[in-house]
Each structure stands twice: as C-alpha cells, then as structure tokens.
Design an enzyme around this catalytic site. Structure first.
Site, PDB file in Angstrom:
ATOM      1  CG  ASP A  52      41.724  34.014  45.494  1.00 49.43           C
ATOM      2  OD1 ASP A  52      41.938  32.872  45.889  1.00 49.43           O
ATOM      3  OD2 ASP A  52      41.189  34.243  44.400  1.00 49.43           O
ATOM      4  CD  GLU A  95      36.891  35.028  46.870  1.00 47.89           C
ATOM      5  OE1 GLU A  95      37.011  34.252  45.911  1.00 47.89           O
ATOM      6  OE2 GLU A  95      35.917  35.793  46.998  1.00 47.89           O
TER       7      GLU A  95
END
Length: 184
Positions: A52, A95
């Site tokens: 991430d 994300e």
C-alpha cells in the site's frame, strides 16, 4: 453480435477497477483462489505480494483527490510491465494492491516486490503540478510459508506489509513463520 459485445463489456466492468484498469478485489480474489487450487494440486509454489502507498491520505489532503488518483494510475502503469503474463494484479482497497505470482518462491517474490518498490519510488510527480514523493510498503509471503488458502496468504502478507510500515515504510518485508525468519 451486439448482445455478445454488451455482455463482454458488462463482464469487464464487473471485474475491473475503473480507475486503474486492473482487477478489482472480487475478480482478483476469484483468480487467486483458482490459481491456488491449481497450484495445490500440482504442488507448485505461488507468491503473494501486498503493498500500500505510504502516507496516501496526506497526498489526497494536501494536493487533492485528482493528484491521488493520478498516483494510483501511475503506480499501476509502472508495475504492470514488470508483471509476467501469468501473474495477477489487483487493487484490493483504496491504495492497497496485491499481486499473485505463479511459480514463485520466497526469494523471487521478494526480489519482484523490491523491483516494484524501486519503480514506485522513482515516479516523478511533476505532471501533477506538485512536488511530492510516492512510496509504498510491501509484504510478501508464499505458499511454502502460508499454505494454499487465499485468506491465510492475504492475512500473512498483510502482516508483513505492516511490519514494513512499523520499520519505517518504503521497504519490503517477508512473512516469517516458525519455519522461516527473513526480512529484507
């Protein structure tokens, strides 16, 4: 013919993350579970990389969601060419991304994650009109460490990802169980 084209288009929409053009979480999960089932029958190793983007919320907060969206698309553009045809890449959260690597042991999965990390860290954000750094933290596991159950692989690669975050971000960590004790 038109009906078939519409069916294909609807299927693509249902399977694809519209922002990045890669598999969405559901499609990624289905592909991963199928690959794991095949690999288990053949006693083949698979690797799972989760990553991430570091401090992504601050990019959105400081530079706007259009800059954040640009980063998500650009990250996908720089890692896709490194993936092999048989690998599966998906956006599994805001994300957060995952890549399932076929025929991959721990060492090769970690090396691939390091290549992804380097490519992301080298992204120039000048195109957004802002100067900021995009980096990502990675967690890696393989079926030899975590078995062939998707939820276990995902959980253990996530544990390694959070180890990367705790150790300073922008790094690759390998899930360590009783058999192994490795981190890069």
């Amino acid at each position: 013919y038109r009906t078939k084209r519409m069916q294909v288009a609807f299927r693509r929409l249902a399977e694809t993350d519209t922002l990045t053009g890669i598999s969405n979480r559901d499609h990624f999960t289905k592909n991963a579970e199928q690959a794991l089932s095949e690999a288990s029958r053949k006693s083949e190793q698979l690797g799972l990389i989760m990553f991430d983007l570091d401090n992504f919320k601050s990019i959105n907060d400081r530079y706007g969601h259009s800059a954040g969206d640009w980063v998500l698309k650009r990250v996908t553009e720089v890692i896709k060419p490194i993936c092999r045809k048989q690998d599966c890449i998906g956006r599994i959260g805001g994300e957060e991304f995952a890549i399932l690597l076929r025929a991959s042991d721990t060492e090769s999965a970690a090396a691939m994650a390091e290549r992804f990390r380097e490519r992301i860290a080298s992204i120039s954000t000048a195109e957004t009109g802002h100067d900021f750094k995009a980096t990502a933290s990675f967690g890696v596991t393989t079926t030899s460490n975590s078995g062939y159950v998707f939820d276990t692989l995902l959980s253990q690669s996530d544990q390694a990802l959070y180890q990367s975050k705790r150790e300073g971000r922008n790094r690759v960590s390998i899930f360590a169980n009783a058999k192994t004790n490795a981190s890069t």
